[in-house]
Design an enzyme around this catalytic site. Sequence first.
Site, mmCIF file in Angstrom:
data_model
loop_
_atom_site.group_PDB
_atom_site.id
_atom_site.type_symbol
_atom_site.label_atom_id
_atom_site.label_comp_id
_atom_site.label_asym_id
_atom_site.label_seq_id
_atom_site.Cartn_x
_atom_site.Cartn_y
_atom_site.Cartn_z
ATOM 1 N N ASP A 199 -5.186 3.658 2.441
ATOM 2 C CA ASP A 199 -5.761 4.244 3.649
ATOM 3 C C ASP A 199 -6.147 3.136 4.642
ATOM 4 O O ASP A 199 -6.654 2.078 4.246
ATOM 5 C CB ASP A 199 -7.021 5.008 3.202
ATOM 6 C CG ASP A 199 -7.576 5.951 4.234
ATOM 7 O OD1 ASP A 199 -6.860 6.859 4.644
ATOM 8 O OD2 ASP A 199 -8.757 5.792 4.608
ATOM 9 N N GLU A 259 3.890 -6.140 -9.222
ATOM 10 C CA GLU A 259 5.192 -6.083 -8.552
ATOM 11 C C GLU A 259 5.841 -4.711 -8.637
ATOM 12 O O GLU A 259 6.553 -4.277 -7.740
ATOM 13 C CB GLU A 259 6.151 -7.100 -9.205
ATOM 14 C CG GLU A 259 5.996 -8.514 -8.692
ATOM 15 C CD GLU A 259 6.014 -8.589 -7.176
ATOM 16 O OE1 GLU A 259 6.891 -7.966 -6.550
ATOM 17 O OE2 GLU A 259 5.127 -9.264 -6.620
#
Length: 511
Positions: A199, A259
Amino acid sequence: MTKTKARAPAIYQIYPRSFQDTTGSGIGDLPGITSRLDYIAGLGVDAIWLSPIYVSPMMDGGYDIIDHTAIDDRYGTMEDFDAMVARAHDLGLKVYMDQVLNHTSDECPWFLEAIAGDEEKADYYLWRDPKPDGTEPNNWFAQFGTRAWTYNHKRRQYYYHQFTKHQPALNLRNPTVQDHIRTQIEGWLDHGVDGFRFDVVTAFLWDESLKDNPVASQEVHEKVAGETFNPYTFQDHTYDMLPGDGASYAANLRKWAGERAYLFGENTSGNNSIELCMDFSQEGRLDSTYSTDMPEGRGSPATFGDILSRGADFQKLPGWLSSHDQPRHGRGDASDAVLALQMAFLPGPWIIYQGEEMGLTQPDLAHHEVTDPLDLLWWPDGPGREGARVPIPWDADGEWYGFTDGCPWLPMRWDRDVLRRAQGKGGMVDFYRRIIGLRRDHGWATAKIEDSSTQNDIFDLTVVTEDGTRYRGVFCHGSGVSADTPEAPALICSDGVAPSAEGWWGGVWKL
Ligand code: GLC
């Protein structure tokens, strides 16, 4: 987490409160989501993104969080969550969670402890003494348009917030706050989630000098996110938004999430938006970051011309037109099909907001029906966020359209005939299934743009896919100018999906 990270995923955004209720509470819940996963997987998307389901007083629709590690019991239990993730994975869907790191609820124990005098907790936030005359420490505004500072009489200080006063901003430079975030992210990864939507990443950092923001130039005023009557747009956000290379903070998010997680961010800056999205999505940071340009321009050719001229790489800039924060872009006619096809054809990730595949349009709500703090602040001229949160009509014939057996939390007044058409054979839902399938089967999402033109209200795009095949998409946005299209029949076009709309037409050709 499932094994491989999705490349340029098609992501279906779920606003849980309005998706599917199974308890008769009038509010959607996790078992409701689980029960609809077959439908979502059937659309052909790669992933779901869940708006917040964490413990919240709901002062900002769940984006005001008391405890980021626990599920609000209105939505169900952690077992319900695990069951949902397991079912999603069985169906081949990735699960992305919303992470609201920028602020907590003012009912979060950390904030309450800060008010009670715990100085360590106080540094989790930003507290400042009033000026000698009692006024705020500086001229900053919250993005919603109120002052960014609220006075607390217990501490005799102001605290900083960029949205409602119920969302005190977290000091993301504080190492203990960072430890909490890392733990919380790891916790959700342990529950099997495959990625995160972060957000308001552009609100994360401010300049510690806390200098007054300068006045915005006319150009900046028009570009800053928000309605131009909102005083937030009167300032150039030099000091309250990402000083220096603030986007490099995203490297922490990558470090904490790893990752293999798909990470995407929300840019609410408006100012230099595309450039910032590219910065956030550099190597070692987020996979992609989206800005409000596309929905604000309803995907118009002019909008895309502007985005392309600012150096956008669409692999790092998800396409989207609606969300729980935007009025629905649907108009119930052919323009919806043209836009859907255009977004499916556009390279890069694509975010589809729940119900847009049904061709839903923006419902009207009366003032007394609205709960959203931003809409209420500027009523009736606000951005109109709450309409897009009206619950999903699954069944054109049910009393509450199959959403709930109780009373929905927002009134549902969907047109049943329009729904029957959209959900019936050859309607909008079928069209979304087809174009999502074509996007996947022809590799459009990972294609490179070879040529583009945005003249005369026509978006004309030629792409080359990874296997070297070329496709051309032509999307006419109501100008009345007829496009110069290939002689061969189109692979797919917008005809017949919804009632026609003057000058709106779209098609894609294999060249
Ligand atoms: C994001 C959310 C929005 C919320 C705001 C503050 O923009 O999408 O709903 O009000 O952040 O958390």
